[in-house]
Design a protein around this motif. Sequence first.
Motif, PDB file in Angstrom:
ATOM      1  N   GLU A  68      74.689  19.493 -14.076  1.00  0.00           N
ATOM      2  CA  GLU A  68      74.245  21.108 -13.388  1.00  0.00           C
ATOM      3  C   GLU A  68      73.938  21.997 -14.123  1.00  0.00           C
ATOM      4  O   GLU A  68      73.080  22.254 -13.470  1.00  0.00           O
ATOM      5  CB  GLU A  68      75.921  21.507 -12.340  1.00  0.00           C
ATOM      6  N   ALA A  69      74.267  21.745 -15.204  1.00  0.00           N
ATOM      7  CA  ALA A  69      74.507  23.185 -16.268  1.00  0.00           C
ATOM      8  C   ALA A  69      72.543  22.837 -16.498  1.00  0.00           C
ATOM      9  O   ALA A  69      71.608  23.594 -16.965  1.00  0.00           O
ATOM     10  CB  ALA A  69      75.249  23.018 -17.582  1.00  0.00           C
ATOM     11  N   LEU A  70      72.206  20.883 -16.728  1.00  0.00           N
ATOM     12  CA  LEU A  70      71.331  20.656 -17.710  1.00  0.00           C
ATOM     13  C   LEU A  70      70.139  20.945 -15.932  1.00  0.00           C
ATOM     14  O   LEU A  70      68.757  21.736 -16.561  1.00  0.00           O
ATOM     15  CB  LEU A  70      71.070  20.142 -18.003  1.00  0.00           C
ATOM     16  N   ARG A  71      70.169  21.009 -14.837  1.00  0.00           N
ATOM     17  CA  ARG A  71      69.573  21.027 -14.135  1.00  0.00           C
ATOM     18  C   ARG A  71      69.355  22.868 -13.764  1.00  0.00           C
ATOM     19  O   ARG A  71      68.054  23.210 -13.715  1.00  0.00           O
ATOM     20  CB  ARG A  71      69.952  20.468 -12.234  1.00  0.00           C
ATOM     21  N   THR A  72      70.296  23.824 -14.118  1.00  0.00           N
ATOM     22  CA  THR A  72      69.825  24.866 -13.878  1.00  0.00           C
ATOM     23  C   THR A  72      68.981  25.502 -15.035  1.00  0.00           C
ATOM     24  O   THR A  72      68.223  25.957 -14.614  1.00  0.00           O
ATOM     25  CB  THR A  72      70.868  25.684 -13.741  1.00  0.00           C
ATOM     26  N   LEU A  73      69.117  25.382 -15.776  1.00  0.00           N
ATOM     27  CA  LEU A  73      68.623  25.482 -17.742  1.00  0.00           C
ATOM     28  C   LEU A  73      67.169  25.229 -17.280  1.00  0.00           C
ATOM     29  O   LEU A  73      65.956  25.862 -17.160  1.00  0.00           O
ATOM     30  CB  LEU A  73      68.895  24.492 -18.861  1.00  0.00           C
ATOM     31  N   LEU A  74      67.119  24.526 -16.800  1.00  0.00           N
ATOM     32  CA  LEU A  74      64.867  23.474 -16.322  1.00  0.00           C
ATOM     33  C   LEU A  74      64.110  23.624 -15.191  1.00  0.00           C
ATOM     34  O   LEU A  74      63.552  23.827 -15.679  1.00  0.00           O
ATOM     35  CB  LEU A  74      65.271  21.667 -16.292  1.00  0.00           C
ATOM     36  N   SER A  75      65.265  24.025 -14.093  1.00  0.00           N
ATOM     37  CA  SER A  75      65.013  25.055 -12.396  1.00  0.00           C
ATOM     38  C   SER A  75      64.091  26.297 -14.004  1.00  0.00           C
ATOM     39  O   SER A  75      63.690  26.954 -12.925  1.00  0.00           O
ATOM     40  CB  SER A  75      65.925  25.617 -12.057  1.00  0.00           C
ATOM     41  N   ARG A  76      64.594  26.933 -14.700  1.00  0.00           N
ATOM     42  CA  ARG A  76      63.647  27.887 -15.560  1.00  0.00           C
ATOM     43  C   ARG A  76      62.600  27.724 -16.376  1.00  0.00           C
ATOM     44  O   ARG A  76      62.494  28.740 -16.951  1.00  0.00           O
ATOM     45  CB  ARG A  76      65.169  28.580 -15.417  1.00  0.00           C
ATOM     46  N   LYS A  77      62.392  26.454 -16.531  1.00  0.00           N
ATOM     47  CA  LYS A  77      61.276  26.242 -18.007  1.00  0.00           C
ATOM     48  C   LYS A  77      59.815  25.262 -16.780  1.00  0.00           C
ATOM     49  O   LYS A  77      59.946  24.510 -15.880  1.00  0.00           O
ATOM     50  CB  LYS A  77      61.482  24.993 -18.622  1.00  0.00           C
ATOM     51  N   SER A  78      59.011  25.891 -16.508  1.00  0.00           N
ATOM     52  CA  SER A  78      58.126  25.406 -16.860  1.00  0.00           C
ATOM     53  C   SER A  78      57.460  24.091 -16.796  1.00  0.00           C
ATOM     54  O   SER A  78      58.697  23.665 -18.029  1.00  0.00           O
ATOM     55  CB  SER A  78      56.151  25.919 -17.101  1.00  0.00           C
ATOM     56  N   GLU A  79      56.622  23.101 -16.411  1.00  0.00           N
ATOM     57  CA  GLU A  79      56.055  21.669 -17.151  1.00  0.00           C
ATOM     58  C   GLU A  79      55.796  22.104 -18.455  1.00  0.00           C
ATOM     59  O   GLU A  79      56.287  20.707 -18.870  1.00  0.00           O
ATOM     60  CB  GLU A  79      55.146  21.337 -16.435  1.00  0.00           C
ATOM     61  N   THR A  80      55.520  22.163 -18.030  1.00  0.00           N
ATOM     62  CA  THR A  80      54.323  22.488 -20.289  1.00  0.00           C
ATOM     63  C   THR A  80      55.533  22.596 -20.833  1.00  0.00           C
ATOM     64  O   THR A  80      56.120  21.652 -22.406  1.00  0.00           O
ATOM     65  CB  THR A  80      53.437  23.771 -20.468  1.00  0.00           C
ATOM     66  N   GLN A  81      57.004  23.886 -20.737  1.00  0.00           N
ATOM     67  CA  GLN A  81      57.424  24.041 -21.715  1.00  0.00           C
ATOM     68  C   GLN A  81      58.736  22.592 -21.411  1.00  0.00           C
ATOM     69  O   GLN A  81      59.300  21.768 -22.129  1.00  0.00           O
ATOM     70  CB  GLN A  81      59.266  24.946 -21.656  1.00  0.00           C
ATOM     71  N   ARG A  82      59.350  21.443 -20.322  1.00  0.00           N
ATOM     72  CA  ARG A  82      59.805  20.031 -20.249  1.00  0.00           C
ATOM     73  C   ARG A  82      59.390  19.601 -20.879  1.00  0.00           C
ATOM     74  O   ARG A  82      59.704  18.537 -21.953  1.00  0.00           O
ATOM     75  CB  ARG A  82      60.024  20.253 -18.909  1.00  0.00           C
ATOM     76  N   LEU A  83      57.775  19.392 -21.361  1.00  0.00           N
ATOM     77  CA  LEU A  83      56.807  18.059 -21.481  1.00  0.00           C
ATOM     78  C   LEU A  83      57.273  18.293 -23.705  1.00  0.00           C
ATOM     79  O   LEU A  83      56.942  17.247 -23.836  1.00  0.00           O
ATOM     80  CB  LEU A  83      55.315  17.693 -21.039  1.00  0.00           C
ATOM     81  N   GLY A  84      57.449  19.547 -23.817  1.00  0.00           N
ATOM     82  CA  GLY A  84      57.471  19.790 -25.323  1.00  0.00           C
ATOM     83  C   GLY A  84      59.002  19.515 -25.726  1.00  0.00           C
ATOM     84  O   GLY A  84      59.109  19.450 -27.149  1.00  0.00           O
ATOM     85  N   LEU A  85      59.696  18.970 -24.681  1.00  0.00           N
ATOM     86  CA  LEU A  85      61.348  18.744 -25.454  1.00  0.00           C
ATOM     87  C   LEU A  85      61.270  17.969 -26.119  1.00  0.00           C
ATOM     88  O   LEU A  85      60.746  17.381 -25.486  1.00  0.00           O
ATOM     89  CB  LEU A  85      62.157  18.648 -24.002  1.00  0.00           C
ATOM     90  N   ARG A  86      61.940  18.113 -27.215  1.00  0.00           N
ATOM     91  CA  ARG A  86      61.722  16.624 -28.610  1.00  0.00           C
ATOM     92  C   ARG A  86      62.725  16.253 -28.354  1.00  0.00           C
ATOM     93  O   ARG A  86      63.332  15.055 -28.869  1.00  0.00           O
ATOM     94  CB  ARG A  86      61.313  17.127 -30.225  1.00  0.00           C
ATOM     95  N   TYR A  87      64.517  16.485 -28.098  1.00  0.00           N
ATOM     96  CA  TYR A  87      65.305  16.498 -28.518  1.00  0.00           C
ATOM     97  C   TYR A  87      66.577  16.567 -27.207  1.00  0.00           C
ATOM     98  O   TYR A  87      66.511  17.657 -26.864  1.00  0.00           O
ATOM     99  CB  TYR A  87      66.084  16.739 -30.034  1.00  0.00           C
ATOM    100  N   LEU A  88      67.394  16.111 -26.322  1.00  0.00           N
ATOM    101  CA  LEU A  88      68.359  15.666 -25.617  1.00  0.00           C
ATOM    102  C   LEU A  88      70.077  15.150 -26.162  1.00  0.00           C
ATOM    103  O   LEU A  88      69.697  14.181 -25.902  1.00  0.00           O
ATOM    104  CB  LEU A  88      67.702  14.864 -24.342  1.00  0.00           C
ATOM    105  N   THR A  89      70.507  15.923 -26.529  1.00  0.00           N
ATOM    106  CA  THR A  89      72.108  16.110 -27.302  1.00  0.00           C
ATOM    107  C   THR A  89      72.845  16.671 -26.564  1.00  0.00           C
ATOM    108  O   THR A  89      73.116  17.676 -25.487  1.00  0.00           O
ATOM    109  CB  THR A  89      72.148  16.540 -28.301  1.00  0.00           C
ATOM    110  N   MET A  90      73.917  15.525 -26.482  1.00  0.00           N
ATOM    111  CA  MET A  90      75.236  16.195 -25.996  1.00  0.00           C
ATOM    112  C   MET A  90      76.100  15.918 -26.619  1.00  0.00           C
ATOM    113  O   MET A  90      76.732  15.402 -27.387  1.00  0.00           O
ATOM    114  CB  MET A  90      75.695  15.074 -24.620  1.00  0.00           C
ATOM    115  N   GLY A  91      77.018  16.948 -26.681  1.00  0.00           N
ATOM    116  CA  GLY A  91      78.318  17.583 -27.245  1.00  0.00           C
ATOM    117  C   GLY A  91      79.540  17.320 -26.524  1.00  0.00           C
ATOM    118  O   GLY A  91      79.694  17.919 -25.215  1.00  0.00           O
TER     119      GLY A  91
END
Length: 360
Positions: A67-90
Amino acid sequence: MNSEPVGLSDLAVFAPQSRLSIATLAAKRIQENPDLQKHLDRALATTGQQAMRFPQLWEDTITLGAEALRTLLSRKSETQRLGLRYLTMGTETSVDMSKAGSSYLQGLMAKTDFPLPANLASFQVQQACAGGSLAALTLSGSLKAFGHFGDSAVVVTSDIARYTAPSTAEVTQGAGATALWLETSPQLLEFDLDSVGLFSKDVDDFFRPLGSTTAKVRGGFSLACYHEAFLEAFADHCRRAGVSPQQELASIDAFCLHVPYAQMPVGALEKLFTIHTSYSADQIREHLTQCGFFESLVPAAQIGNLYTGSLWLSLAWSLHERSQVWGSRLAGKKYLLASYGSGNTMAVWTAKVAARAKAV
């Protein structure tokens, strides 16, 4: 090595809707066992907790994080999402002892309007409540050291804090998640990675045995460990920054610490100021009030302990509150951030509010 600053550009918070008043919980426990009254009365008075959020049966660490991640990604463009190099979870309440929670998150995002690229590193960081912060510092360093233009990283923190019932520890339960967007030339906070202060020690102040859904905590000892780790990590930070503790404290505009319960970081900061300044107890309280520190504790008192997300929940609220107070003076303000993980480790670092923060 990238010469641009690196740090936090966006931050999303999610808390489950289910809410329970701590007073209601205490009344129920006292009704069941009147001998608990003096212990629970003391717990309510010393923690400052007022309510907690808890998950429904269909919610867990992964769904909260999603839920938190979806909210964050909803504020990003497709170009920004494609630039994601790391997805981590604490997290310290993982659903899997092998597979990283971030892998589940990537799979869930594929079922939304915000799918993530396959060319990224996905992993989980565990060190009690410090896992998310350690991931954020590590990935910020990676982006600065060998990131390309447009690269970014996401850290999701997600936890469900449960304790044995009935017990006084129940008043510090909680649940929720945060999602952090990290990149170079950040829009919110620029991290000073050169002077991160660290402290670690093998102690048994808090732990959750394999297979247990509830944590075991030695309250008084854990509080002492938190204070020691904070003082030592702050001293290490000052040495690496090349300044005295007095100089550093005088330069800080706002403080955000790990908040297991609302009152816990208060004692740590008061002790720090008592050791390194000539302030009286009243002057310390007044200074922290002027810095907005007590305001930063408000969400934890209402939501409860987010474990890995507690620092970031406090920071999100503080940035919102301080932006209203400082207005156009927000940019350039200096934060001191401190993240504690039982067992134990502490990281202390500073961050400067970015020029575009007011618009975020």
